[in-house]
Design a protein around this motif. Structure first.
Motif, PDB file in Angstrom:
ATOM      1  N   GLN A 128      31.204 -18.939 -14.324  1.00  0.00           N
ATOM      2  CA  GLN A 128      31.041 -19.154 -12.885  1.00  0.00           C
ATOM      3  C   GLN A 128      29.688 -19.802 -12.641  1.00  0.00           C
ATOM      4  O   GLN A 128      28.746 -19.600 -13.401  1.00  0.00           O
ATOM      5  CB  GLN A 128      31.108 -17.836 -12.129  1.00  0.00           C
ATOM      6  N   LYS A 129      29.600 -20.577 -11.568  1.00  0.00           N
ATOM      7  CA  LYS A 129      28.330 -21.202 -11.195  1.00  0.00           C
ATOM      8  C   LYS A 129      28.151 -21.080  -9.694  1.00  0.00           C
ATOM      9  O   LYS A 129      29.078 -21.332  -8.928  1.00  0.00           O
ATOM     10  CB  LYS A 129      28.312 -22.672 -11.604  1.00  0.00           C
ATOM     11  N   SER A 130      26.943 -20.686  -9.284  1.00  0.00           N
ATOM     12  CA  SER A 130      26.584 -20.622  -7.872  1.00  0.00           C
ATOM     13  C   SER A 130      25.329 -21.439  -7.667  1.00  0.00           C
ATOM     14  O   SER A 130      24.404 -21.377  -8.480  1.00  0.00           O
ATOM     15  CB  SER A 130      26.318 -19.179  -7.435  1.00  0.00           C
ATOM     16  N   VAL A 131      25.300 -22.216  -6.573  1.00  0.00           N
ATOM     17  CA  VAL A 131      24.134 -23.036  -6.247  1.00  0.00           C
ATOM     18  C   VAL A 131      23.614 -22.585  -4.893  1.00  0.00           C
ATOM     19  O   VAL A 131      24.369 -22.491  -3.926  1.00  0.00           O
ATOM     20  CB  VAL A 131      24.499 -24.537  -6.216  1.00  0.00           C
ATOM     21  N   TYR A 132      22.317 -22.280  -4.852  1.00  0.00           N
ATOM     22  CA  TYR A 132      21.667 -21.805  -3.629  1.00  0.00           C
ATOM     23  C   TYR A 132      20.715 -22.869  -3.116  1.00  0.00           C
ATOM     24  O   TYR A 132      19.873 -23.366  -3.866  1.00  0.00           O
ATOM     25  CB  TYR A 132      20.898 -20.505  -3.897  1.00  0.00           C
ATOM     26  N   ALA A 133      20.834 -23.219  -1.830  1.00  0.00           N
ATOM     27  CA  ALA A 133      19.924 -24.179  -1.203  1.00  0.00           C
ATOM     28  C   ALA A 133      18.636 -23.469  -0.804  1.00  0.00           C
ATOM     29  O   ALA A 133      18.653 -22.297  -0.402  1.00  0.00           O
ATOM     30  CB  ALA A 133      20.583 -24.796   0.023  1.00  0.00           C
ATOM     31  N   LEU A 134      17.510 -24.182  -0.921  1.00  0.00           N
ATOM     32  CA  LEU A 134      16.208 -23.628  -0.572  1.00  0.00           C
ATOM     33  C   LEU A 134      15.628 -24.384   0.619  1.00  0.00           C
ATOM     34  O   LEU A 134      15.857 -25.584   0.777  1.00  0.00           O
ATOM     35  CB  LEU A 134      15.238 -23.740  -1.752  1.00  0.00           C
ATOM     36  N   ASN A 135      14.811 -23.687   1.433  1.00  0.00           N
ATOM     37  CA  ASN A 135      14.113 -24.369   2.525  1.00  0.00           C
ATOM     38  C   ASN A 135      12.751 -24.856   2.021  1.00  0.00           C
ATOM     39  O   ASN A 135      12.428 -24.731   0.839  1.00  0.00           O
ATOM     40  CB  ASN A 135      14.001 -23.477   3.760  1.00  0.00           C
ATOM     41  N   ASP A 136      11.922 -25.376   2.916  1.00  0.00           N
ATOM     42  CA  ASP A 136      10.615 -25.921   2.527  1.00  0.00           C
ATOM     43  C   ASP A 136       9.673 -24.864   1.970  1.00  0.00           C
ATOM     44  O   ASP A 136       8.736 -25.184   1.237  1.00  0.00           O
ATOM     45  CB  ASP A 136       9.954 -26.625   3.707  1.00  0.00           C
ATOM     46  N   ALA A 137       9.900 -23.588   2.297  1.00  0.00           N
ATOM     47  CA  ALA A 137       9.060 -22.492   1.798  1.00  0.00           C
ATOM     48  C   ALA A 137       9.653 -21.870   0.532  1.00  0.00           C
ATOM     49  O   ALA A 137       9.243 -20.796   0.108  1.00  0.00           O
ATOM     50  CB  ALA A 137       8.893 -21.429   2.884  1.00  0.00           C
ATOM     51  N   ASN A 138      10.651 -22.536  -0.070  1.00  0.00           N
ATOM     52  CA  ASN A 138      11.343 -22.056  -1.269  1.00  0.00           C
ATOM     53  C   ASN A 138      12.071 -20.733  -1.058  1.00  0.00           C
ATOM     54  O   ASN A 138      12.275 -19.983  -1.999  1.00  0.00           O
ATOM     55  CB  ASN A 138      10.404 -21.957  -2.470  1.00  0.00           C
ATOM     56  N   ALA A 139      12.473 -20.463   0.165  1.00  0.00           N
ATOM     57  CA  ALA A 139      13.292 -19.284   0.466  1.00  0.00           C
ATOM     58  C   ALA A 139      14.759 -19.718   0.478  1.00  0.00           C
ATOM     59  O   ALA A 139      15.082 -20.832   0.895  1.00  0.00           O
ATOM     60  CB  ALA A 139      12.903 -18.691   1.815  1.00  0.00           C
ATOM     61  N   THR A 140      15.630 -18.843   0.026  1.00  0.00           N
ATOM     62  CA  THR A 140      17.053 -19.166  -0.025  1.00  0.00           C
ATOM     63  C   THR A 140      17.618 -19.306   1.375  1.00  0.00           C
ATOM     64  O   THR A 140      17.476 -18.412   2.209  1.00  0.00           O
ATOM     65  CB  THR A 140      17.819 -18.073  -0.785  1.00  0.00           C
ATOM     66  N   LEU A 141      18.235 -20.444   1.636  1.00  0.00           N
ATOM     67  CA  LEU A 141      18.880 -20.672   2.922  1.00  0.00           C
ATOM     68  C   LEU A 141      20.298 -20.118   2.921  1.00  0.00           C
ATOM     69  O   LEU A 141      20.706 -19.418   3.822  1.00  0.00           O
ATOM     70  CB  LEU A 141      18.947 -22.170   3.233  1.00  0.00           C
ATOM     71  N   MET A 142      21.059 -20.501   1.882  1.00  0.00           N
ATOM     72  CA  MET A 142      22.468 -20.103   1.856  1.00  0.00           C
ATOM     73  C   MET A 142      23.038 -20.400   0.482  1.00  0.00           C
ATOM     74  O   MET A 142      22.447 -21.127  -0.326  1.00  0.00           O
ATOM     75  CB  MET A 142      23.258 -20.878   2.895  1.00  0.00           C
ATOM     76  N   ALA A 148      20.367 -23.037  -9.310  1.00  0.00           N
ATOM     77  CA  ALA A 148      21.722 -22.901  -9.843  1.00  0.00           C
ATOM     78  C   ALA A 148      21.755 -21.704 -10.787  1.00  0.00           C
ATOM     79  O   ALA A 148      20.887 -21.568 -11.657  1.00  0.00           O
ATOM     80  CB  ALA A 148      22.137 -24.163 -10.582  1.00  0.00           C
ATOM     81  N   VAL A 149      22.747 -20.831 -10.596  1.00  0.00           N
ATOM     82  CA  VAL A 149      22.914 -19.654 -11.449  1.00  0.00           C
ATOM     83  C   VAL A 149      24.254 -19.795 -12.167  1.00  0.00           C
ATOM     84  O   VAL A 149      25.306 -19.900 -11.529  1.00  0.00           O
ATOM     85  CB  VAL A 149      22.889 -18.351 -10.623  1.00  0.00           C
ATOM     86  N   ASN A 150      24.197 -19.839 -13.496  1.00  0.00           N
ATOM     87  CA  ASN A 150      25.391 -19.938 -14.331  1.00  0.00           C
ATOM     88  C   ASN A 150      25.644 -18.582 -14.981  1.00  0.00           C
ATOM     89  O   ASN A 150      24.741 -18.010 -15.574  1.00  0.00           O
ATOM     90  CB  ASN A 150      25.199 -21.000 -15.411  1.00  0.00           C
ATOM     91  N   TYR A 151      26.875 -18.100 -14.852  1.00  0.00           N
ATOM     92  CA  TYR A 151      27.259 -16.788 -15.365  1.00  0.00           C
ATOM     93  C   TYR A 151      28.407 -16.969 -16.351  1.00  0.00           C
ATOM     94  O   TYR A 151      29.324 -17.761 -16.109  1.00  0.00           O
ATOM     95  CB  TYR A 151      27.714 -15.894 -14.206  1.00  0.00           C
ATOM     96  N   ALA A 152      28.368 -16.236 -17.457  1.00  0.00           N
ATOM     97  CA  ALA A 152      29.480 -16.251 -18.410  1.00  0.00           C
ATOM     98  C   ALA A 152      29.561 -14.900 -19.105  1.00  0.00           C
ATOM     99  O   ALA A 152      28.545 -14.268 -19.388  1.00  0.00           O
ATOM    100  CB  ALA A 152      29.305 -17.360 -19.431  1.00  0.00           C
ATOM    101  N   ARG A 153      30.781 -14.479 -19.388  1.00  0.00           N
ATOM    102  CA  ARG A 153      31.016 -13.241 -20.139  1.00  0.00           C
ATOM    103  C   ARG A 153      31.123 -13.572 -21.617  1.00  0.00           C
ATOM    104  O   ARG A 153      31.486 -14.669 -22.010  1.00  0.00           O
ATOM    105  CB  ARG A 153      32.329 -12.587 -19.684  1.00  0.00           C
ATOM    106  N   TRP A 154      30.823 -12.580 -22.452  1.00  0.00           N
ATOM    107  CA  TRP A 154      30.904 -12.720 -23.894  1.00  0.00           C
ATOM    108  C   TRP A 154      32.361 -12.741 -24.327  1.00  0.00           C
ATOM    109  O   TRP A 154      33.175 -11.939 -23.875  1.00  0.00           O
ATOM    110  CB  TRP A 154      30.163 -11.580 -24.572  1.00  0.00           C
ATOM    111  N   ASN A 155      32.689 -13.663 -25.213  1.00  0.00           N
ATOM    112  CA  ASN A 155      34.023 -13.769 -25.787  1.00  0.00           C
ATOM    113  C   ASN A 155      33.908 -13.398 -27.259  1.00  0.00           C
ATOM    114  O   ASN A 155      33.341 -14.148 -28.054  1.00  0.00           O
ATOM    115  CB  ASN A 155      34.548 -15.199 -25.625  1.00  0.00           C
ATOM    116  N   SER A 156      34.420 -12.237 -27.636  1.00  0.00           N
ATOM    117  CA  SER A 156      34.277 -11.749 -29.008  1.00  0.00           C
ATOM    118  C   SER A 156      35.091 -12.578 -30.004  1.00  0.00           C
ATOM    119  O   SER A 156      34.775 -12.604 -31.190  1.00  0.00           O
ATOM    120  CB  SER A 156      34.662 -10.277 -29.111  1.00  0.00           C
ATOM    121  N   LYS A 157      36.120 -13.276 -29.525  1.00  0.00           N
ATOM    122  CA  LYS A 157      36.921 -14.101 -30.431  1.00  0.00           C
ATOM    123  C   LYS A 157      36.172 -15.361 -30.860  1.00  0.00           C
ATOM    124  O   LYS A 157      36.266 -15.773 -32.006  1.00  0.00           O
ATOM    125  CB  LYS A 157      38.251 -14.465 -29.782  1.00  0.00           C
ATOM    126  N   SER A 158      35.443 -15.968 -29.934  1.00  0.00           N
ATOM    127  CA  SER A 158      34.698 -17.190 -30.260  1.00  0.00           C
ATOM    128  C   SER A 158      33.217 -16.910 -30.543  1.00  0.00           C
ATOM    129  O   SER A 158      32.481 -17.822 -30.900  1.00  0.00           O
ATOM    130  CB  SER A 158      34.808 -18.200 -29.119  1.00  0.00           C
TER     131      SER A 158
END
Length: 99
Positions: free
Chosen positions: A80-94, A62-72
């Protein structure tokens, strides 16, 4: 392991600070976060830009992305969050999902 990298812009043969990336790793030498800062030539300081956190599990990354907010003063903008599935060899499937 690379812990930091600075990117310079070349303008008419002169180099200017542009971006700086810092990385953290887990005990298996996998990247757990990447933080970017932009150079502010007026303040003459690095200003936070974005941060990516990486979480590893048995069959996905899982990759979580966020931009800096100078006000807070926090990474709580454009999250944003993206989740990548892995195969048995730990290679990214999709790309399994995004939020």
């Amino acid at each position: 392991l690379m812990t930091a990298k600075t990117i310079f812009k070349n303008e008419d043969g002169r180099l200017f600070r542009h971006l700086r990336y810092t990385y953290t790793y887990d005990n298996e030498n996998r990247v757990t976060s990447k933080e970017a800062s932009k150079w502010d030539s007026v303040k003459e300081a690095w200003v936070p830009y974005f941060k990516m956190n990486v979480e590893y599990s048995n069959n996905e990354i899982a990759v979580n992305y966020a931009r800096w907010n100078s006000k807070s003063n926090a990474y709580d903008s454009n999250i944003q969050k993206s989740v990548y599935a892995l195969n048995d060899a730990n290679a990214t499937l999709m790309l399994a999902s995004t939020k």
